[in-house]
Design an enzyme around this catalytic site. Sequence first.
Site, PDB file in Angstrom:
ATOM      1  N   LYS A   1       6.780  -9.733   6.297  1.00  0.00           N
ATOM      2  CA  LYS A   1       7.207  -8.367   6.611  1.00  0.00           C
ATOM      3  C   LYS A   1       8.037  -8.382   7.907  1.00  0.00           C
ATOM      4  O   LYS A   1       9.195  -8.071   7.906  1.00  0.00           O
ATOM      5  CB  LYS A   1       5.996  -7.442   6.763  1.00  0.00           C
ATOM      6  CG  LYS A   1       4.971  -7.532   5.637  1.00  0.00           C
ATOM      7  CD  LYS A   1       5.444  -6.902   4.333  1.00  0.00           C
ATOM      8  CE  LYS A   1       4.628  -7.249   3.108  1.00  0.00           C
ATOM      9  NZ  LYS A   1       3.209  -7.024   3.131  1.00  0.00           N
TER      10      LYS A   1
ATOM     11  N   TRP B   1      -4.038  -1.891   0.771  1.00  0.00           N
ATOM     12  CA  TRP B   1      -4.364  -3.196   1.349  1.00  0.00           C
ATOM     13  C   TRP B   1      -5.737  -3.145   1.997  1.00  0.00           C
ATOM     14  O   TRP B   1      -6.532  -4.082   1.871  1.00  0.00           O
ATOM     15  CB  TRP B   1      -3.308  -3.638   2.357  1.00  0.00           C
ATOM     16  CG  TRP B   1      -1.964  -3.874   1.731  1.00  0.00           C
ATOM     17  CD1 TRP B   1      -0.801  -3.241   2.044  1.00  0.00           C
ATOM     18  CD2 TRP B   1      -1.639  -4.807   0.683  1.00  0.00           C
ATOM     19  NE1 TRP B   1       0.224  -3.719   1.260  1.00  0.00           N
ATOM     20  CE2 TRP B   1      -0.253  -4.674   0.416  1.00  0.00           C
ATOM     21  CE3 TRP B   1      -2.381  -5.724  -0.061  1.00  0.00           C
ATOM     22  CZ2 TRP B   1       0.397  -5.426  -0.560  1.00  0.00           C
ATOM     23  CZ3 TRP B   1      -1.726  -6.486  -1.036  1.00  0.00           C
ATOM     24  CH2 TRP B   1      -0.360  -6.337  -1.270  1.00  0.00           C
TER      25      TRP B   1
ATOM     26  N   ASP C   1      -5.663  -6.344  10.084  1.00  0.00           N
ATOM     27  CA  ASP C   1      -4.569  -6.826   9.252  1.00  0.00           C
ATOM     28  C   ASP C   1      -3.294  -6.195   9.814  1.00  0.00           C
ATOM     29  O   ASP C   1      -3.066  -4.999   9.671  1.00  0.00           O
ATOM     30  CB  ASP C   1      -4.803  -6.398   7.797  1.00  0.00           C
ATOM     31  CG  ASP C   1      -3.633  -6.742   6.875  1.00  0.00           C
ATOM     32  OD1 ASP C   1      -2.617  -7.283   7.362  1.00  0.00           O
ATOM     33  OD2 ASP C   1      -3.727  -6.466   5.657  1.00  0.00           O
TER      34      ASP C   1
END
Length: 361
Positions: free
Chosen positions: A195, A102, A171
């Site tokens: 999540k 990511w 993030d």
Amino acid sequence: MSRVFNFNAGPSVLPVEALETVSKGIIDFNNSGMSILEMSHRTADFDAVIKSAESNLRTLLGIPEDYAVLFLGGGASLQFTMVAMNLLPEGATADYTDTGSWASKAAKEAKLFGKVNYASSSKDKNYTFIPKTLNLTKGAAYLHITSNNTIYGTQYRTFPKPETGVPLVADMSSDILSRPITVSDFGLIYAGAQKNMGPAGVVTVIVRKDLLGKSGRTIPSMLDYKVHAENVSLYNTPPVFAIYVVSEVLKWLKAKGGIAGMEKINERKAKKLYAAIDSSTLFTGTCAKEDRSYMNVVFVLKNKNEDLEKKFLAGAKERKLVGLKGHRSIGGFRASIYNAFPEEGIDALVKYMEEFAKANS
Ligand SMILES: *Cc1c(COP(=O)(O)O)cnc(C)c1O
């Protein structure tokens, strides 16, 4: 209904209390005679939902007044683009720590708008640790990190400090609300909800207002934080239903005592599972111990054996332990144990791992 222990990395387990409330709201929201799915985002009813989500998020994370809280579409991946578009002026450099897939995807998008310096990378060690020394650019536009690496199972225990005046951008998709943070240490935080915060379809952005409108470029309205902040996330139709679910998850979290209490539970859950992995004759961890994630626990067989992996997963499923298959880039297993994941599920997994190791060593 008998619920399974859901170890999926995302979308992932949600608190059943929130789901029960939401299931009623799907039929009749707040005695309005209509479903939340049928409701205009300009109604007083929805206004109360988005205000509740914002105010509970502000309370839970301690978000200062000079930060805007946004609920947007496009997932965390669109934030890779929006962060750079809004905060990285043409010709300027942004620092990125390359700690996982990511993180590197975020950097890739930033390169479309300015220069990217990798301040650190653990790529050549298959992202098994968090680099502690950084090679920072003087006067960087910002430093971007990924607080928790969902795929490889590493997590920053302490956050890096950029030089004074350089905003830290994070993030936090897979560990927001799992532990207390000091929001004022960050210029911008973003997190896809699916999540640890809610369903897929909404991303939360927390941004210091004075950072907005300084990129020097013309930004399309839908990609401009300033436009969304001025319109309190109602510039266009926001993801109404996803925001509703987030608002109920935040109420649940508040009723549970907030994130300081949640952090203790998360730490206990993760340590229990890592202890079982470390003492196992069959399984082993993949990451540096001091950088292990409390949200995504990655483990593999000591000796790779695809048939035995399949057998483990099949047996797990019989015991209602689902979603344990590892990410394709590592193989093995991954147990994602977010806030809403019950501790009994950890106990059941540990017991199964011990029995499986005994039977198959
Ligand atoms: C899942 C994830 C993403 C991508 O989220 P999307 O909503 O699918 O775009 C980005 N960053 C991290 C850390 C993630 O875990």
